[in-house]
Design a protein around this motif. Sequence first.
Motif, PDB file in Angstrom:
ATOM      1  N   ASN A 103      -7.768   6.138   3.800  1.00 27.29           N
ATOM      2  CA  ASN A 103      -8.410   5.331   2.751  1.00 27.29           C
ATOM      3  C   ASN A 103      -7.993   3.868   2.721  1.00 27.29           C
ATOM      4  N   ARG A 104      -7.176   3.467   3.693  1.00 29.38           N
ATOM      5  CA  ARG A 104      -6.729   2.066   3.691  1.00 29.38           C
ATOM      6  C   ARG A 104      -7.198   1.357   4.958  1.00 29.38           C
ATOM      7  N   PRO A 105      -8.348   0.683   4.890  1.00 25.86           N
ATOM      8  CA  PRO A 105      -8.906   0.048   6.093  1.00 25.86           C
ATOM      9  C   PRO A 105      -7.966  -0.968   6.729  1.00 25.86           C
TER      10      PRO A 105
ATOM     11  N   MET B 298       0.835  -1.219   0.000  1.00 24.99           N
ATOM     12  CA  MET B 298       0.000   0.000   0.000  1.00 24.99           C
ATOM     13  C   MET B 298       0.860   1.255   0.000  1.00 24.99           C
ATOM     14  N   GLY B 299       0.526   2.182  -0.866  1.00 17.60           N
ATOM     15  CA  GLY B 299       1.171   3.497  -0.811  1.00 17.60           C
ATOM     16  C   GLY B 299       2.510   3.604  -1.509  1.00 17.60           C
ATOM     17  N   VAL B 300       2.985   2.521  -2.142  1.00 17.41           N
ATOM     18  CA  VAL B 300       4.285   2.635  -2.826  1.00 17.41           C
ATOM     19  C   VAL B 300       4.175   3.438  -4.129  1.00 17.41           C
ATOM     20  N   GLY B 301       2.941   3.622  -4.612  1.00 16.34           N
ATOM     21  CA  GLY B 301       2.757   4.434  -5.821  1.00 16.34           C
ATOM     22  C   GLY B 301       2.193   3.683  -7.015  1.00 16.34           C
ATOM     23  N   LYS B 302       1.611   2.525  -6.806  1.00 13.38           N
ATOM     24  CA  LYS B 302       1.112   1.711  -7.934  1.00 13.38           C
ATOM     25  C   LYS B 302       0.083   2.478  -8.776  1.00 13.38           C
ATOM     26  N   THR B 303      -0.865   3.109  -8.092  1.00  9.58           N
ATOM     27  CA  THR B 303      -1.919   3.829  -8.826  1.00  9.58           C
ATOM     28  C   THR B 303      -1.341   5.045  -9.552  1.00  9.58           C
ATOM     29  N   THR B 304      -0.522   5.818  -8.854  1.00  8.81           N
ATOM     30  CA  THR B 304       0.041   7.048  -9.436  1.00  8.81           C
ATOM     31  C   THR B 304       0.966   6.724 -10.608  1.00  8.81           C
ATOM     32  N   VAL B 305       1.872   5.779 -10.383  1.00  5.06           N
ATOM     33  CA  VAL B 305       2.864   5.442 -11.421  1.00  5.06           C
ATOM     34  C   VAL B 305       2.192   4.715 -12.591  1.00  5.06           C
TER      35      VAL B 305
ATOM     36  N   ASN C 107      13.366   7.736  -2.752  1.00 11.02           N
ATOM     37  CA  ASN C 107      13.885   9.031  -3.231  1.00 11.02           C
ATOM     38  C   ASN C 107      13.633   9.293  -4.715  1.00 11.02           C
ATOM     39  N   GLN C 108      12.693   8.594  -5.301  1.00  5.36           N
ATOM     40  CA  GLN C 108      12.327   8.816  -6.714  1.00  5.36           C
ATOM     41  C   GLN C 108      10.935   9.421  -6.756  1.00  5.36           C
ATOM     42  N   THR C 109      10.727  10.387  -7.616  1.00  8.17           N
ATOM     43  CA  THR C 109       9.371  10.912  -7.802  1.00  8.17           C
ATOM     44  C   THR C 109       8.584   9.908  -8.654  1.00  8.17           C
TER      45      THR C 109
HETATM   46  N1  LIG Z   1       7.378   8.145  -5.654  1.00  8.48           N
HETATM   47  C1  LIG Z   1       6.593   8.826  -4.800  1.00  8.48           C
HETATM   48  N2  LIG Z   1       7.128   9.784  -4.037  1.00  8.48           N
HETATM   49  C2  LIG Z   1       6.334  10.466  -3.169  1.00  8.48           C
HETATM   50  N3  LIG Z   1       5.019  10.270  -2.989  1.00  8.48           N
HETATM   51  C3  LIG Z   1       4.451   9.314  -3.728  1.00  8.48           C
HETATM   52  C4  LIG Z   1       5.197   8.536  -4.664  1.00  8.48           C
HETATM   53  N4  LIG Z   1       4.353   7.660  -5.270  1.00  8.48           N
HETATM   54  C5  LIG Z   1       3.144   7.877  -4.721  1.00  8.48           C
HETATM   55  N5  LIG Z   1       3.192   8.870  -3.814  1.00  8.48           N
HETATM   56  C6  LIG Z   1       2.078   9.364  -3.004  1.00  8.48           C
HETATM   57  O1  LIG Z   1       1.726   8.323  -2.089  1.00  8.48           O
HETATM   58  C7  LIG Z   1       0.318   8.220  -1.993  1.00  8.48           C
HETATM   59  C8  LIG Z   1      -0.114   6.822  -2.390  1.00  8.48           C
HETATM   60  O2  LIG Z   1       0.106   6.651  -3.787  1.00  8.48           O
HETATM   61  P1  LIG Z   1      -0.710   5.580  -4.623  1.00  8.48           P
HETATM   62  O3  LIG Z   1      -0.307   5.754  -6.040  1.00  8.48           O
HETATM   63  O4  LIG Z   1      -2.152   5.656  -4.285  1.00  8.48           O
HETATM   64  O5  LIG Z   1      -0.106   4.229  -4.040  1.00  8.48           O
HETATM   65  P2  LIG Z   1      -0.677   2.740  -4.111  1.00  8.48           P
HETATM   66  O6  LIG Z   1      -1.595   2.642  -5.278  1.00  8.48           O
HETATM   67  O7  LIG Z   1       0.542   1.881  -4.247  1.00  8.48           O
HETATM   68  O8  LIG Z   1      -1.373   2.527  -2.813  1.00  8.48           O
HETATM   69  C9  LIG Z   1      -0.282   9.325  -2.884  1.00  8.48           C
HETATM   70  O9  LIG Z   1      -0.549  10.443  -2.075  1.00  8.48           O
HETATM   71  C10 LIG Z   1       0.836   9.638  -3.853  1.00  8.48           C
HETATM   72  O10 LIG Z   1       0.803  10.956  -4.293  1.00  8.48           O
END
Ligand SMILES: Nc1ncnc2c1ncn2[C@@H]1O[C@H](COP(=O)(O)OP(=O)(O)O)[C@@H](O)[C@H]1O
Length: 181
Positions: free
Chosen positions: A128-130, A20-27, A162-164
């Motif tokens: 948002n993560r139960p 959770m939160g590693v960025g799967k949705t965003t990336v 440390n990666q955007t």
């Molecule tokens: N590489 C990153 N660096 C900093 N913040 C990030 C990064 N990737 C995602 N985030 C932030 O972390 C939160 C969770 O991202 P999200 O894409 O929903 O993760 P996941 O789908 O893996 O749970 C969001 O607020 C997002 O903006």
Amino acid sequence: MNKETGIPVNKKNIVLIGFMGVGKTTVGQLIATKLGRDFIDIDQYIEEKYNMPIPQMFKEFGEQHFRQIEKETVIDICKNQHNKIVSLGGGAFQQAEIRQTCLTSSLVLLLDLSWNSWKERMDILVDNRPVLHNRTLDEIHELFQQRQLAYSKHHLKIRTDNQTPEEVADFIVKKLQHNNI
Ligand SMILES: Nc1ncnc2c1ncn2[C@@H]1O[C@H](COP(=O)(O)OP(=O)(O)O)[C@@H](O)[C@H]1O
Ligand SMILES: O=C(O)C1=C[C@@H](OP(=O)(O)O)[C@@H](O)[C@H](O)C1
Ligand SMILES: [Mg+2]
């Protein structure tokens, strides 16, 4: 052509996994835009189909109900769709059938983040993560470690400390374009 699936490698779905939160949705969304492919986020797909936010689904029907729907959804998409960028929820790879289907049909990319970096992001994730609710930091750390075994089954690991999101997405796109995966 992949021998097992018969799907040309460049038409395979790309599946993003990780905690959770590693960025799967965003990336995932960024990669899809950069490659001009469709993006499917499994959680968003379920929320739209069942017209209910995931936290509410957990509350009203329980986690097991969500896991069943998650399994059916991932397997259906992996078997019936091609050329998509697919982001899973962080718990999906705990299910053996999901792992097996994704690993045989798709290119599975693990977004990896260290526990120390993850902790810094925790506050923005909890609401948002139960799965994080009513758990101490030590218990969340235990869950983080427990899940690494399932995540170890992948085709490529990308370290994201440390990666955007933009940098992570660019790295993956380059790898794909140079056929390095
Ligand atoms: N590489 C990153 N660096 C900093 N913040 C990030 C990064 N990737 C995602 N985030 C932030 O972390 C939160 C969770 O991202 P999200 O894409 O929903 O993760 P996941 O789908 O893996 O749970 C969001 O607020 C997002 O903006
Ligand atoms: O790790 C988990 O068990 C979960 C992760 C969430 O997705 P993200 O990994 O996209 O946050 C979502 O599927 C649900 O809240 C359960
Ligand atoms: Mg997500």
